[in-house]
Enzyme design. Structure first.
Site: not given
Length: 468
Positions: A243, A277
């Site tokens: 990720e 993120c």
């Protein structure tokens, strides 16, 4: 100031050397991290491998109850963990800060306990029966970042052990202590060796990626580091979940009420001070409401208190480290130098700690670093567009594809536009809202694989097809 140990095979292991962990609100040490050696890593992998033989053989229902027990253990120590998290990460106790993060870790752990992967029937007829069985991989290596250290540790650990794997986790050297303490707490409800923690410099992650005793790496962090993890894993053909970074775009359509969406836009971009993120990092606004959105967003942002996370009135805190603060400052300087209009904020604060004000920059476009790169901090560029085709093209003009959002009073139109965004997740009239029952992951250079829900649990298994 506590000196923390490694935790291997259910025992505290003292390391020969230690490193100070810095409180980003003061710039002063708040604890000491053990620095693991290659031999320590070997010991942790061996302990996890030994525990795997018995843990993987347990009944599925036993592992589910054990993960539930993990949730209760974290919950019982929630305030202790929140205080430690604020000291090393900087986020405030309140708002969407440390207490919120620990609560999220408990919720995700509870949700993971409810998941299961029963055999899937492919065929059952005169020719025979075909079933798909999911089997645990073995030892999982977890490498976590500094922005949500406890929550992301649970995102890695809990599905891994729920599926029958064991774990060696390496937290960021910038925020290792809350993870060490959490693993210590989990040791009260899990068998020795099921979860082990080693800490050290970034080079330790490289050793994990290449280690022959680790069957899978799950990594959350930058795209640049993700490439190195993938390269290190190639020799042993490890399974990977990556990720990685995001440069998420939000598109505001002209039918929006700027005042009504200002709060949602703000928290989409500035949750955890933008150190997320899947935060909103590029905001595209139609000509017709551009100035109104700039004004309403600035007015809302100006009312958010920023300060030391231990002060109950703080809603946002410092940037976690000096390097990241300087990256944000450099992006803002570049945007202003290229004609950007500073609506709010600007330069980093002087004095102790790594504080940078909430910053909004209008009248910028592609070609400046604040738009083109992931700034990962409290600065948001606001970009004007005239046609929706232009906005979609600009939103997709990035090597990253983690998340995106569309803001409109016409949900059907918003969904039509959202489907054209090259992202793993997309939101309508909000940004970054993830949940434990919905898969989350990126496309393009924002990652490989997904997390959460059954799809995320499958990432910690291999398929065995059984022909009966």
């Amino acid at each position: 100031m506590r000196t923390f140990p490694l935790l291997i095979g259910g025992r505290p292991i003292e390391s020969a050397t230690h490193r100070d962990v810095i409180n980003p609100a003061t710039g002063a040490p708040m604890g000491r991290m053990p620095v693991a050696t290659a031999a320590d890593l070997d010991m942790a992998v061996e302990a996890a491998g030994a525990a795997f033989r018995t843990w993987s053989a347990r009944q599925d229902s036993e592992r589910a109850k054990a993960v539930q027990a993990c949730a209760r253990a974290i919950e019982a120590h929630s305030e202790e963990l929140a205080q430690l998290l604020t000291l090393e990460q900087g986020k405030p106790l309140n708002g969407l800060g440390s207490r919120f993060e620990i609560g999220g870790a408990v919720a995700w752990t509870d949700a993971t306990a409810q998941l299961s992967l029963p055999p899937e029937l492919v065929e059952d007829g005169p020719q025979g029966r075909v079933e798909i069985h999911r089997k645990p991989i073995g030892v999982v290596g977890s490498i976590t970042p500094w922005n949500w250290p406890v929550m992301i540790a649970c995102w890695h650990i809990m599905p891994a052990i729920r599926a029958g794997n064991t774990v060696v986790i390496k937290p960021s050297p910038l925020t290792p202590l809350s993870t060490i303490r959490m693993v210590e707490i989990l040791g009260g409800v899990l068998p020795p060796g099921v979860v082990n923690v080693v800490t050290g410099e970034d080079s330790l992650g490289g050793l994990m990626s290449a280690h022959g005793g680790i069957g899978k790496i799950t990594f959350t962090g930058s795209t640049q580091t993700g490439r190195r993890v993938m390269a290190g894993a190639a020799e042993t053909l490890k399974r990977l979940t990556l990720e990685l970074g995001g440069n998420d775009a939000g598109i505001v359509l002209p039918d929006c009420d700027p005042k009504k969406i200002a709060e949602g836009l703000f928290w989409g971009g500035f949750i955890n001070l933008g150190q997320t993120c899947a935060a909103l990092k590029r905001l595209y606004v139609h000509d017709n409401i551009y100035e109104s959105v700039c004004a309403e967003l600035s007015a809302f942002a100006a009312g958010i208190p920023v300060g030391n996370g231990l002060e109950e009135g703080s809603i946002l805190g410092p940037v976690q480290n000096a390097r990241q603060r300087d990256i944000v400052a450099s992006c803002v300087e570049d945007a202003v130098a290229k004609g950007g209009r500073l609506l709010l904020g600007g330069r980093p604060a002087t004095g102790a700690g790594y504080f940078h004000p909430i910053t909004l920059v209008a009248d910028v476009g592609h070609g400046c670093s604040l738009v083109d790169r992931e700034q990962f901090g409290p600065a948001l560029p606001i970009i004007r567009y005239s046609s929706i085709e232009e906005a979609i093209a600009m939103a997709n003009d990035s090597p990253m594809g983690l998340g995106g959002s569309v803001w409109s009073s016409d949900i059907h139109r918003a969904k039509e536009i959202a489907s054209q965004l090259e992202t793993g997740s997309v939101w309508i009239n909000r940004h970054g809202a993830i949940q434990p029952n919905a898969p989350f992951g990126g496309v393009k250079q924002s990652g490989i694989g997904v997390e959460f829900g059954q799809e995320g649990l499958k990432e910690f298994t291999t398929i065995q097809t059984m022909f009966c």
